[in-house]
Each structure stands twice: as C-alpha cells, then as structure tokens.
Design a protein around this motif. Structure first.
Motif, mmCIF file in Angstrom:
data_model
loop_
_atom_site.group_PDB
_atom_site.id
_atom_site.type_symbol
_atom_site.label_atom_id
_atom_site.label_comp_id
_atom_site.label_asym_id
_atom_site.label_seq_id
_atom_site.Cartn_x
_atom_site.Cartn_y
_atom_site.Cartn_z
ATOM 1 N N VAL A 11 0.834 -1.200 0.000
ATOM 2 C CA VAL A 11 0.000 0.000 0.000
ATOM 3 C C VAL A 11 0.871 1.252 0.000
ATOM 4 O O VAL A 11 1.768 1.387 0.828
ATOM 5 C CB VAL A 11 -0.911 0.044 1.257
ATOM 6 C CG1 VAL A 11 -1.827 1.252 1.214
ATOM 7 C CG2 VAL A 11 -1.696 -1.236 1.403
ATOM 8 N N TRP A 12 0.600 2.151 -0.935
ATOM 9 C CA TRP A 12 1.238 3.464 -0.970
ATOM 10 C C TRP A 12 0.236 4.458 -0.388
ATOM 11 O O TRP A 12 -0.834 4.648 -0.946
ATOM 12 C CB TRP A 12 1.584 3.861 -2.396
ATOM 13 C CG TRP A 12 2.748 3.128 -2.961
ATOM 14 C CD1 TRP A 12 4.036 3.568 -3.020
ATOM 15 C CD2 TRP A 12 2.743 1.838 -3.581
ATOM 16 N NE1 TRP A 12 4.816 2.615 -3.626
ATOM 17 C CE2 TRP A 12 4.057 1.547 -3.981
ATOM 18 C CE3 TRP A 12 1.762 0.877 -3.831
ATOM 19 C CZ2 TRP A 12 4.411 0.366 -4.609
ATOM 20 C CZ3 TRP A 12 2.098 -0.296 -4.449
ATOM 21 C CH2 TRP A 12 3.422 -0.548 -4.841
ATOM 22 N N GLU A 13 0.605 5.095 0.726
ATOM 23 C CA GLU A 13 -0.273 6.065 1.365
ATOM 24 C C GLU A 13 0.240 7.477 1.116
ATOM 25 O O GLU A 13 1.447 7.699 0.984
ATOM 26 C CB GLU A 13 -0.325 5.816 2.877
ATOM 27 C CG GLU A 13 -0.962 4.489 3.240
ATOM 28 C CD GLU A 13 -0.926 4.246 4.731
ATOM 29 O OE1 GLU A 13 0.027 4.682 5.401
ATOM 30 O OE2 GLU A 13 -1.866 3.608 5.221
ATOM 31 N N ASP A 15 6.963 7.995 2.219
ATOM 32 C CA ASP A 15 7.977 7.802 1.185
ATOM 33 C C ASP A 15 7.983 6.385 0.635
ATOM 34 O O ASP A 15 8.250 6.174 -0.537
ATOM 35 C CB ASP A 15 9.366 8.120 1.741
ATOM 36 C CG ASP A 15 9.508 9.592 2.092
ATOM 37 O OD1 ASP A 15 8.811 10.415 1.476
ATOM 38 O OD2 ASP A 15 10.315 9.901 2.982
ATOM 39 N N ARG A 16 7.715 5.414 1.490
ATOM 40 C CA ARG A 16 7.780 4.003 1.102
ATOM 41 C C ARG A 16 6.423 3.331 1.280
ATOM 42 O O ARG A 16 5.638 3.729 2.135
ATOM 43 C CB ARG A 16 8.782 3.262 1.975
ATOM 44 C CG ARG A 16 10.183 3.771 1.838
ATOM 45 C CD ARG A 16 11.088 2.960 2.702
ATOM 46 N NE ARG A 16 12.453 3.478 2.635
ATOM 47 C CZ ARG A 16 13.428 3.032 3.378
ATOM 48 N NH1 ARG A 16 13.201 2.087 4.261
ATOM 49 N NH2 ARG A 16 14.628 3.541 3.257
ATOM 50 N N PRO A 17 6.175 2.277 0.512
ATOM 51 C CA PRO A 17 4.915 1.553 0.695
ATOM 52 C C PRO A 17 4.952 0.693 1.965
ATOM 53 O O PRO A 17 6.025 0.310 2.438
ATOM 54 C CB PRO A 17 4.839 0.666 -0.553
ATOM 55 C CG PRO A 17 6.258 0.461 -0.954
ATOM 56 C CD PRO A 17 6.966 1.736 -0.591
ATOM 57 N N VAL A 32 -5.135 6.408 0.515
ATOM 58 C CA VAL A 32 -4.422 5.377 -0.245
ATOM 59 C C VAL A 32 -4.243 5.865 -1.679
ATOM 60 O O VAL A 32 -5.211 6.089 -2.397
ATOM 61 C CB VAL A 32 -5.178 4.031 -0.208
ATOM 62 C CG1 VAL A 32 -4.492 3.006 -1.094
ATOM 63 C CG2 VAL A 32 -5.288 3.527 1.218
ATOM 64 N N VAL A 33 -2.984 6.039 -2.074
ATOM 65 C CA VAL A 33 -2.663 6.524 -3.411
ATOM 66 C C VAL A 33 -2.726 5.369 -4.410
ATOM 67 O O VAL A 33 -3.251 5.508 -5.511
ATOM 68 C CB VAL A 33 -1.256 7.171 -3.423
ATOM 69 C CG1 VAL A 33 -0.863 7.594 -4.823
ATOM 70 C CG2 VAL A 33 -1.203 8.337 -2.458
ATOM 71 N N ARG A 34 -2.181 4.219 -4.001
ATOM 72 C CA ARG A 34 -2.120 3.044 -4.873
ATOM 73 C C ARG A 34 -1.977 1.805 -4.011
ATOM 74 O O ARG A 34 -1.487 1.879 -2.880
ATOM 75 C CB ARG A 34 -0.894 3.189 -5.783
ATOM 76 C CG ARG A 34 -0.800 2.157 -6.865
ATOM 77 C CD ARG A 34 0.383 2.447 -7.752
ATOM 78 N NE ARG A 34 1.393 1.448 -7.440
ATOM 79 C CZ ARG A 34 2.620 1.465 -7.891
ATOM 80 N NH1 ARG A 34 3.041 2.439 -8.662
ATOM 81 N NH2 ARG A 34 3.454 0.525 -7.591
ATOM 82 N N TYR A 35 -2.412 0.656 -4.521
ATOM 83 C CA TYR A 35 -2.208 -0.601 -3.802
ATOM 84 C C TYR A 35 -2.064 -1.757 -4.784
ATOM 85 O O TYR A 35 -2.481 -1.682 -5.926
ATOM 86 C CB TYR A 35 -3.363 -0.877 -2.833
ATOM 87 C CG TYR A 35 -4.716 -1.077 -3.474
ATOM 88 C CD1 TYR A 35 -5.116 -2.330 -3.902
ATOM 89 C CD2 TYR A 35 -5.596 -0.022 -3.631
ATOM 90 C CE1 TYR A 35 -6.345 -2.530 -4.495
ATOM 91 C CE2 TYR A 35 -6.833 -0.197 -4.217
ATOM 92 C CZ TYR A 35 -7.213 -1.460 -4.642
ATOM 93 O OH TYR A 35 -8.431 -1.660 -5.220
#
Length: 50
Positions: free
Chosen positions: A8-10, A14-16, A41-44
C-alpha cells in the motif's frame, strides 16, 4: 484458505507499507479489510501467494 501479499502506498509516506493476510477472504474481502479504497491510499497491489 487464501494467502495474500498487500503493498500500500499512502499519501505522505515515502515508502509503501507491505503486509500479508492468511485467511478465508477473497481479493475483494482483503481490499475491504485493509481499507484500500480510503482517500489516503494513493495506490495498492494485492497479490495471491500460491
């Protein structure tokens, strides 16, 4: 029983964040369990571990 790897990118990080889930959830259940559709959540990525 399914095993899932979740990355998960929040927003603001800086890191998932990486974690795993082992249980009776399907892909949609894992997405709901971890709240992956929340606005922060930007991306997962959800990947089934064989």
């Amino acid at each position: 029983m399914a095993n899932w790897k979740v990355k998960v990118w929040e927003a603001g990080r800086d890191r998932p964040v990486e974690t795993e889930h082992h249980g009776n959830l399907d892909r949609e259940g894992v997405i709901n369990f971890f709240g992956l559709r929340e606005p922060d959540v930007v991306r997962y990525e959800v990947t089934e571990i064989k």
